[in-house]
Scaffold this motif. Structure first.
Motif, PDB file in Angstrom:
ATOM      1  N   LEU A 166       0.813  -1.220   0.000  1.00 43.21           N
ATOM      2  CA  LEU A 166       0.000   0.000   0.000  1.00 43.21           C
ATOM      3  C   LEU A 166       0.844   1.265   0.000  1.00 43.21           C
ATOM      4  CD1 LEU A 166      -2.749  -1.124   2.520  1.00 43.21           C
ATOM      5  CD2 LEU A 166      -2.836  -1.135   0.041  1.00 43.21           C
ATOM      6  N   GLY A 167       2.182   1.092  -0.086  1.00 40.29           N
ATOM      7  CA  GLY A 167       3.034   2.263  -0.154  1.00 40.29           C
ATOM      8  C   GLY A 167       3.366   2.557  -1.598  1.00 40.29           C
ATOM      9  N   PHE A 210      15.706   4.565  -0.275  1.00 39.83           N
ATOM     10  CA  PHE A 210      15.419   5.066   1.068  1.00 39.83           C
ATOM     11  C   PHE A 210      16.362   6.223   1.324  1.00 39.83           C
ATOM     12  CE2 PHE A 210      16.128   5.170   5.679  1.00 39.83           C
ATOM     13  CZ  PHE A 210      14.822   5.252   6.138  1.00 39.83           C
ATOM     14  N   ASN A 211      15.767   7.393   1.581  1.00 41.12           N
ATOM     15  CA  ASN A 211      16.539   8.618   1.814  1.00 41.12           C
ATOM     16  C   ASN A 211      17.541   8.880   0.685  1.00 41.12           C
ATOM     17  OD1 ASN A 211      15.131   9.088   4.147  1.00 41.12           O
ATOM     18  ND2 ASN A 211      16.714   8.303   5.512  1.00 41.12           N
ATOM     19  N   GLN A 265      14.758  -1.761   9.420  1.00 42.84           N
ATOM     20  CA  GLN A 265      15.596  -0.737   8.810  1.00 42.84           C
ATOM     21  C   GLN A 265      15.196  -0.590   7.342  1.00 42.84           C
ATOM     22  OE1 GLN A 265      19.708  -2.000   8.927  1.00 42.84           O
ATOM     23  NE2 GLN A 265      19.466  -3.390   7.190  1.00 42.84           N
ATOM     24  N   GLN A 266      15.030   0.638   6.912  1.00 38.70           N
ATOM     25  CA  GLN A 266      14.775   0.981   5.506  1.00 38.70           C
ATOM     26  C   GLN A 266      13.579   0.223   4.924  1.00 38.70           C
ATOM     27  OE1 GLN A 266      18.374   1.072   3.127  1.00 38.70           O
ATOM     28  NE2 GLN A 266      19.616   1.713   4.888  1.00 38.70           N
ATOM     29  N   MET A 267      12.514   0.043   5.710  1.00 40.23           N
ATOM     30  CA  MET A 267      11.304  -0.628   5.239  1.00 40.23           C
ATOM     31  C   MET A 267      10.113   0.308   5.118  1.00 40.23           C
ATOM     32  SD  MET A 267      11.362  -4.425   7.007  1.00 40.23           S
ATOM     33  CE  MET A 267       9.624  -4.716   6.589  1.00 40.23           C
ATOM     34  N   LEU A 268      10.369   1.600   5.041  1.00 44.66           N
ATOM     35  CA  LEU A 268       9.282   2.569   4.917  1.00 44.66           C
ATOM     36  C   LEU A 268       8.448   2.312   3.668  1.00 44.66           C
ATOM     37  CD1 LEU A 268       7.810   5.140   5.807  1.00 44.66           C
ATOM     38  CD2 LEU A 268       9.621   6.478   4.677  1.00 44.66           C
ATOM     39  N   SER A 269       9.052   1.788   2.604  1.00 40.07           N
ATOM     40  CA  SER A 269       8.323   1.546   1.355  1.00 40.07           C
ATOM     41  C   SER A 269       7.195   0.546   1.538  1.00 40.07           C
ATOM     42  CB  SER A 269       9.278   1.029   0.278  1.00 40.07           C
ATOM     43  OG  SER A 269       9.835  -0.221   0.668  1.00 40.07           O
ATOM     44  N   LEU A 270       7.278  -0.330   2.545  1.00 38.40           N
ATOM     45  CA  LEU A 270       6.233  -1.308   2.801  1.00 38.40           C
ATOM     46  C   LEU A 270       5.178  -0.797   3.778  1.00 38.40           C
ATOM     47  CD1 LEU A 270       8.366  -4.580   3.034  1.00 38.40           C
ATOM     48  CD2 LEU A 270       7.237  -3.581   1.049  1.00 38.40           C
ATOM     49  N   THR A 294      12.361   9.237   3.717  1.00 37.87           N
ATOM     50  CA  THR A 294      11.617   9.149   2.464  1.00 37.87           C
ATOM     51  C   THR A 294      11.926   7.825   1.772  1.00 37.87           C
ATOM     52  OG1 THR A 294      11.793  11.536   2.147  1.00 37.87           O
ATOM     53  CG2 THR A 294      11.138  10.245   0.245  1.00 37.87           C
ATOM     54  N   ALA A 295      10.892   7.150   1.322  1.00 39.50           N
ATOM     55  CA  ALA A 295      11.056   5.950   0.496  1.00 39.50           C
ATOM     56  C   ALA A 295      10.393   6.221  -0.841  1.00 39.50           C
ATOM     57  CB  ALA A 295      10.411   4.735   1.164  1.00 39.50           C
TER      58      ALA A 295
END
Length: 386
Positions: free
Chosen positions: A234-235, A282-283, A317-322, A358-359
């Motif tokens: 959903l990202g 990521f970033n 870590q670095q999973m903002l996209s999910l 930011t992702a």
């Protein structure tokens, strides 16, 4: 009083006199592995050898579960609680014992909220398993959850390593068992499409040791991008429809322990290499996602029925996209009301990725901004064995 506080108070009242309850001679509550939720597969089944016996089928086993969820959530900076009361999801398991040591396994799900990779009526698993040489060698062919990592848990909500690594694909695998050791190698059909090539066969391996108190292992997969949540989320839109530059390999490790009425489960999944920055960033740099979960619990008798207190800590870590939190802390109470009904009460606090995070999936101009803060959650899950 907010729903979160009411739920927390109720859980604490149930645990005040734990020392007064018997904790001896209780069977350990069934742990949960890949693709299965608490109180499900293996805990209750129906079998009728006479009904299922014929020239091809020697026996059949059926089990099923109806799951009802009631969830309250609140975000930092808001006094408003939102309630999501879900209609039941259903899971049905089937195993047919065929001729010459062959078994047919199937898992059918009814999902309240479908997605492109998980239909409303979904055949999640359908595979044949052939046993050779007195359980020392197995060949498995068909669609199933790949043996990448282990996500055993007694909480209903999936752990963050499971969200990152859980992969449901069609393929062929071979498993070798010797003593307490098990080695499995597998290949599978990939769904990911590539900018400069077609979709090759994916592959992986898992090495595990287990006995009555320990289960530990390490796994490898050549394409973390094949994980279900990587394919669609959903990202960013995921990799189900949009081609990427190349596969990203990953490792998984797990260690589960049992000592009397106590247990401790740990699981980790991490990409070995970073994604190309144009595929997933990521970033501003290529993302290298990873997740870790540690869960412990204690089993006891409460009013003559089986119960368990559970605590779990998770980080990413670095999973903002999910669209998952950076950290989650959860407390849960399981109560076996009778042989068919399991109740679970869980409260958690999630800390979100920061405002500066930011992702993005630059190839299709999709991006997500971190919001910071936290979210509180209270869940009641009722599992009914059919």
């Amino acid at each position: 009083m907010s729903p979160f506080i009411r739920v927390a108070v109720a859980a604490s009242l149930c645990s005040i006199s734990i020392a007064a309850f018997s904790s001896s001679d209780l069977p350990l509550y069934p742990q949960v592995g890949n693709g299965v939720k608490p109180g499900m597969k293996g805990s209750y089944s129906y079998s009728d050898p006479e009904l299922c016996s014929n020239g091809l089928v020697h026996g059949c086993h059926f089990s099923g579960n109806l799951i009802y969820l009631s969830n309250y959530s609140q975000h930092s900076g808001s006094s408003r609680w939102t309630h999501d009361q879900q209609i039941p999801n259903v899971k049905l398991f089937t195993r047919l014992d065929l001729v010459k040591g062959v078994q047919l396994h199937a898992l059918v799900k009814y999902n309240r909220v479908p997605s492109p990779v998980m239909h409303q009526l979904d055949l999640a698993e359908a595979y044949l398993e052939k046993d050779f040489t007195d359980h020392r060698t197995n060949i498995i062919l068909g669609k199933r959850w790949l043996p990448f990592g282990d996500y055993s848990s007694e909480l209903y909500l999936s752990s963050l390593p499971k969200k990152l690594g859980h992969t449901d694909q069609t393929g062929l695998s071979m498993r070798f068992n010797q003593g307490g050791w098990s080695q499995e190698i597998y290949s599978f059909r990939q769904d990911t499409r590539y900018i400069n090539a077609g979709s090759p066969l994916g592959y992986g391996a898992n090495l595990e040791f287990k006995n009555s108190q320990i289960r530990t292992g390490i796994g490898y997969i050549n394409a973390l991008n094949e994980a279900s949540l990587m394919q669609y989320n959903l990202g960013t839109s995921g990799f189900y429809h949009h081609p990427i530059s190349s596969d990203v390999p990953a490792m998984a490790a797990y260690a589960n322990f049992k000592l009397g009425q106590y247990y401790l489960n740990s699981s980790a999944v991490s990409a070995i290499e970073s994604f190309d920055s144009q595929d997933l960033s990521f970033n501003g740099r290529g993302a290298k996602p990873g997740a870790l979960s540690i869960e412990g619990g204690y089993h006891f008798s409460l009013f003559g029925n089986h119960a368990a207190l559970i605590a779990r800590s998770e980080m990413t870590q670095q999973m903002l996209s999910l669209r998952v939190p950076k950290d989650i802390y959860t407390l849960g109470l399981n109560y076996q009301l009778n042989h068919r009904v399991l109740l679970q009460l869980a409260v958690s606090r999630s800390y979100l990725y920061g405002v500066g995070d930011t992702a993005s999936q630059p190839a299709i101009s999709r991006s997500i901004m971190g919001t910071g803060g936290y979210a509180d959650n209270a869940l009641l899950a009722v599992t009914i064995k059919l």
